[in-house]
Design an enzyme around this catalytic site. Structure first.
Site, PDB file in Angstrom:
ATOM      1  N   ASP A 229       3.558   6.495  -5.731  1.00  0.00           N
ATOM      2  CA  ASP A 229       3.612   5.585  -4.912  1.00  0.00           C
ATOM      3  C   ASP A 229       2.828   4.017  -5.446  1.00  0.00           C
ATOM      4  O   ASP A 229       1.869   3.624  -4.756  1.00  0.00           O
ATOM      5  CB  ASP A 229       3.138   5.781  -3.510  1.00  0.00           C
ATOM      6  CG  ASP A 229       3.138   4.725  -2.299  1.00  0.00           C
ATOM      7  OD1 ASP A 229       3.863   3.798  -2.612  1.00  0.00           O
ATOM      8  OD2 ASP A 229       2.316   4.831  -1.511  1.00  0.00           O
TER       9      ASP A 229
ATOM     10  N   GLU B 132      -2.406  15.275  -5.719  1.00  0.00           N
ATOM     11  CA  GLU B 132      -1.503  15.736  -4.843  1.00  0.00           C
ATOM     12  C   GLU B 132      -0.408  16.382  -5.683  1.00  0.00           C
ATOM     13  O   GLU B 132       0.818  16.483  -5.509  1.00  0.00           O
ATOM     14  CB  GLU B 132      -0.747  14.593  -4.006  1.00  0.00           C
ATOM     15  CG  GLU B 132      -1.676  13.928  -3.192  1.00  0.00           C
ATOM     16  CD  GLU B 132      -1.215  13.213  -1.960  1.00  0.00           C
ATOM     17  OE1 GLU B 132       0.333  12.721  -2.268  1.00  0.00           O
ATOM     18  OE2 GLU B 132      -1.680  12.815  -1.094  1.00  0.00           O
TER      19      GLU B 132
ATOM     20  N   ASN C   9      -6.313  14.913   0.765  1.00  0.00           N
ATOM     21  CA  ASN C   9      -5.573  13.632   1.151  1.00  0.00           C
ATOM     22  C   ASN C   9      -4.887  14.251   2.635  1.00  0.00           C
ATOM     23  O   ASN C   9      -4.047  15.041   2.519  1.00  0.00           O
ATOM     24  CB  ASN C   9      -4.690  13.138   0.289  1.00  0.00           C
ATOM     25  CG  ASN C   9      -5.250  12.627  -0.817  1.00  0.00           C
ATOM     26  OD1 ASN C   9      -6.660  12.359  -0.997  1.00  0.00           O
ATOM     27  ND2 ASN C   9      -4.439  12.346  -1.915  1.00  0.00           N
TER      28      ASN C   9
ATOM     29  N   TYR D 182      -3.035  12.291   6.165  1.00  0.00           N
ATOM     30  CA  TYR D 182      -2.801  11.349   6.956  1.00  0.00           C
ATOM     31  C   TYR D 182      -2.273  11.472   8.483  1.00  0.00           C
ATOM     32  O   TYR D 182      -1.141  11.259   9.019  1.00  0.00           O
ATOM     33  CB  TYR D 182      -1.570  10.587   6.243  1.00  0.00           C
ATOM     34  CG  TYR D 182      -1.915   9.779   5.095  1.00  0.00           C
ATOM     35  CD1 TYR D 182      -2.653   8.616   5.160  1.00  0.00           C
ATOM     36  CD2 TYR D 182      -1.949  10.570   3.891  1.00  0.00           C
ATOM     37  CE1 TYR D 182      -2.973   7.713   3.869  1.00  0.00           C
ATOM     38  CE2 TYR D 182      -2.391   9.741   2.519  1.00  0.00           C
ATOM     39  CZ  TYR D 182      -2.904   8.759   2.589  1.00  0.00           C
ATOM     40  OH  TYR D 182      -3.229   7.931   1.510  1.00  0.00           O
TER      41      TYR D 182
ATOM     42  N   GLU E  77      -8.394  10.619   0.922  1.00  0.00           N
ATOM     43  CA  GLU E  77      -7.350   9.481   1.335  1.00  0.00           C
ATOM     44  C   GLU E  77      -6.801   9.970   2.721  1.00  0.00           C
ATOM     45  O   GLU E  77      -6.702  11.029   3.279  1.00  0.00           O
ATOM     46  CB  GLU E  77      -6.085   9.799   0.637  1.00  0.00           C
ATOM     47  CG  GLU E  77      -5.985   9.246  -0.731  1.00  0.00           C
ATOM     48  CD  GLU E  77      -4.475   9.363  -1.372  1.00  0.00           C
ATOM     49  OE1 GLU E  77      -3.506   9.212  -0.642  1.00  0.00           O
ATOM     50  OE2 GLU E  77      -4.300   9.295  -2.639  1.00  0.00           O
TER      51      GLU E  77
ATOM     52  N   LYS F 293      -2.035  -0.102   3.159  1.00  0.00           N
ATOM     53  CA  LYS F 293      -3.082   0.480   3.712  1.00  0.00           C
ATOM     54  C   LYS F 293      -4.274  -0.033   3.132  1.00  0.00           C
ATOM     55  O   LYS F 293      -5.237   0.707   3.574  1.00  0.00           O
ATOM     56  CB  LYS F 293      -2.942   1.816   3.337  1.00  0.00           C
ATOM     57  CG  LYS F 293      -1.876   2.779   3.796  1.00  0.00           C
ATOM     58  CD  LYS F 293      -1.862   4.291   3.565  1.00  0.00           C
ATOM     59  CE  LYS F 293      -0.437   5.024   4.283  1.00  0.00           C
ATOM     60  NZ  LYS F 293       0.871   4.396   3.428  1.00  0.00           N
TER      61      LYS F 293
HETATM   62  C1  BDP Z   1      -0.800   9.797  -0.712  1.00  0.00           C
HETATM   63  C2  BDP Z   1      -0.710   9.463  -2.350  1.00  0.00           C
HETATM   64  C3  BDP Z   1      -1.023   7.897  -2.635  1.00  0.00           C
HETATM   65  C4  BDP Z   1       0.211   7.062  -1.787  1.00  0.00           C
HETATM   66  C5  BDP Z   1      -0.407   7.225  -0.314  1.00  0.00           C
HETATM   67  C6  BDP Z   1       0.679   6.557   0.682  1.00  0.00           C
HETATM   68  O1  BDP Z   1      -1.676  10.095  -2.949  1.00  0.00           O
HETATM   69  O2  BDP Z   1      -0.592   7.370  -3.844  1.00  0.00           O
HETATM   70  O3  BDP Z   1      -0.149   5.622  -1.884  1.00  0.00           O
HETATM   71  O4  BDP Z   1      -0.201   8.735  -0.234  1.00  0.00           O
HETATM   72  O5  BDP Z   1       1.488   6.992   1.364  1.00  0.00           O
HETATM   73  O6  BDP Z   1       0.162  10.910  -0.662  1.00  0.00           O
HETATM   74  O7  BDP Z   1       0.285   5.458   1.107  1.00  0.00           O
END
Ligand code: BDP
Length: 599
Positions: A165, A405, A456, A458, A494, A558
């Site tokens: 990404d 990842e 990481n 989210y 993350e 982000k």
């Molecule tokens: C994570 C990745 C990172 C992405 C981020 C995203 O490590 O490189 O930019 O998600 O989705 O999975 O913003």
């Protein structure tokens, strides 16, 4: 590979500025271009080509750079070198039309000797071909030829088609130098420091390698007036010696105490070479509760970053770098991870000089099952060696992250990750290693063999989008689950969500500044409640360019800061949280001192 240096015995010439450039279109021959480019355009170096000219925005082919170089007449009789800080992704170089060699590896430097071809005191033509073609088994890989149903999240159907990404910029991204040395030169310097239990004494082990061991008359190291002659290590190309420093000034978070070792090489022909290598005295390890710096636990706060800015793309820009450290200080952060590749050497110098901690990462992002082969391993391991050789003297670097990842599920993946761990430990037994995991415990089989866990996650974004409160419990359980499975200290490397600057919503909703700020505030509270978590890095420091999909609004949004480095609402929230950390009764050196002693 040592950074080019100007000192009593070395001279260097910086070649940054405007270069001639020619894009080689698919199927077009480049006959004779190494001697002269037909109809060149002008481009700036260092910088990505994509954001400089409209016609190059989506150019992922071979780009040819050329310029003339006048070498000083007094360089006659010296050894002369060309050094390219970084170019993505493969480089080939010619000097006066003669090929010097090639290097593949994006974010790491390449160097070519040009003594034979160089004409000091005259004009010379330098040509560099940068091959930015997207490679399905590159490190990192492009998407083409990816198997159907391959098990990985994100980034499918993105334009351009890469498995990660961020934008696959092409170009010469860091400074280009030519420099002159004596015939026999110092090639590598490492300073390893160890502290006595009460920190009243430090032992420095200085190791160096030279280009011609047979013609060394003397190799000496000097630190603050003390000198030691280095002696040849039996059976190796290395020389080493020890020095002792009493009452050492320790490098620490916000206390950037630096030392310098001056190496002098005298050769049998009477020539001399010199190199001044900065280093710091500090001890780092992973204890039960997390990262220990000089014996004390440090709670890491900060960001995953990218090398990315307007106009320069991935190119190094010293003013942006300074501003980033200023913003780290302003927000109260003490650390960052070099997501997702080794950064410009100047960035680590600045981290050393600001007392900011760095987790240095390899370019191994978006790796998939097809890559866990002996062939890829043979390309990956030397990159780890090269990264560690380049960065090991920086006291700011407290750990190596060997991948971002991956799915470490199959036996092949596990073996690959074991080989990487062995290589990193062999090159540098003084720093902890990690890799950054995501998904589930069973997708991270190698974590048992790394020193600490990076995760990481989210929640509230990719998981439970729009439902921050509903997912806090699940976030908390997931952290516990990873800790229970691996029994190691953990960092969340993350978390977060996108916010379009200037987009507001009440109540908070995704893509608004309020929503991003709410994720951060609520999830930090969860992380802080876990004694096994020793830090968190928000993704990302600043908005950055990436490929286009339905989930990206030109940039990945982000960032706590906009791409032009202005704070979003979340940055103000973070500043409040990081500058007033809860008093948990432990002696945790968090953020308060960052910036003290800043040069
Ligand atoms: C994570 C990745 C990172 C992405 C981020 C995203 O490590 O490189 O930019 O998600 O989705 O999975 O913003």
């Amino acid at each position: 590979m040592l950074y080019p240096q100007e000192n009593t015995n070395r001279r260097r010439l910086n070649l940054d500025g405007f270069w001639d450039f020619r894009a080689q279109e698919e199927g077009e021959a480049a006959d004779g271009w190494e001697r002269g480019l037909p109809d060149p355009k002008v481009l700036a170096v260092p910088a990505s080509w994509n954001e400089q000219r409209e016609d190059l925005f989506t150019f992922f082919g071979r780009g040819w750079y050329q310029r003339d170089v006048h070498l000083p007449a007094e360089w006659r009789g010296r050894r002369i070198w060309l050094r390219i800080g970084a170019a993505h992704y493969r480089v080939r170089a010619w000097w006066n039309g003669e090929e010097l060699g090639s290097y593949e590896g994006g974010s790491l430097p390449s160097e070519f000797e040009l003594t034979e071809e160089a004409r000091p005191g005259a004009g010379n033509r330098l040509t560099i071909e940068v091959d930015a073609r997207l490679d399905p088994v590159g490190l990192p890989p492009a998407m083409e030829a990816a198997g159907k149903g391959e098990e990985r999240i994100g980034f499918f159907n993105q334009n351009p088609p890469v498995t990660y990404d961020f934008f696959p910029y092409g170009g010469i991204h860091r400074s280009v130098w030519v420099y002159a040395t004596a015939a026999n030169r110092i090639e590598s310097v490492f300073v390893r420091t160890s502290l006595s239990g009460d920190h009243t004494e430090a032992v420095l082990e200085v190791r160096a390698a030279v280009s011609d061991a047979g013609s060394v008359a003397r190799l000496a190291a000097e630190v603050e007036g003390q000198t030691a002659d280095l002696s040849r290590e039996a059976g190796t190309g290395w020389w080493s010696g020890r020095l002792t420093v009493s009452s050492p000034r320790l490098w620490d978070v916000g206390r950037p105490e630096m030392y310098e070792v001056a190496l002098t090489l005298e050769s049998v022909n009477g020539e001399e070479d010199t190199y001044q290598q900065p280093f710091g005295i500090r001890e780092v390890c992973i204890g039960e509760e997390g990262l220990l710096l000089n014996g004390r636990p440090v709670y890491l706060t900060g960001f995953g970053k990218h090398e990315d800015s307007d106009f320069y793309g991935r190119g190094f820009n010293p003013a942006v770098a300074i501003r980033d450290f200023e913003l780290l200080r302003w927000v109260g952060a003490n650390s960052f991870r070099t997501g997702h590749y080794p950064y410009a050497e100047e960035v680590y110098d600045l981290a050393d000089r600001h007392g900011v901690l760095v987790i240095g990462e390899t370019p191994f992002v978006g790796m998939n099952e097809r890559m866990f082969t002996p062939e890829t391993e043979a390309r990956a391991l030397p990159m780890i060696e090269r990264m560690i050789a380049r960065d090991a003297n920086h006291p700011s670097v407290v750990a190596w992250s060997l991948a971002n990842e991956p799915y470490v599920k199959s036996d092949a993946a596990l073996a690959f990750f074991q080989a990487m761990a062995r290589t990193a430990r062999q090159c540098d037994p003084t720093r902890p290693i990690t890799y950054v995991g995501h998904v589930e415990v069973e997708d991270n089989r190698a974590m048992h063999e790394y020193d600490f866990i990076c995760l990481n996650k989210y929640y509230g974004w990719y998981i439970g989008h729009g439902r921050i409160d509903d997912t806090l419990e699940a976030f908390s359980r997931k952290l516990d689950e990873f800790h229970k499975a691996f029994q190691k200290p953990m960092m969340v490397t993350e978390f977060g969500g996108d916010a379009v600057p200037g987009m507001h919503a009440w109540p908070a909703q995704p893509f608004s500044e309020e929503y991003q700020a709410e994720i951060v505030e609520k999830q930090i509270a969860v992380m802080r409640s876990k004694p096994y978590i020793f830090g968190f890095h928000l993704w990302n420091f600043a908005d950055f360019k990436t490929g286009q999909t339905l989930t990206r609004i030109i940039l990945n949004r982000k960032g706590a800061f906009t791409r032009d480095r202005k704070p979003k609402l979340v940055a103000h929230v973070l500043r409040r949280l990081l500058r007033n950390p809860p008093d948990d009764g432990e002696n945790r050196d968090e953020t308060k001192d960052v910036g003290r002693g800043t040069p």
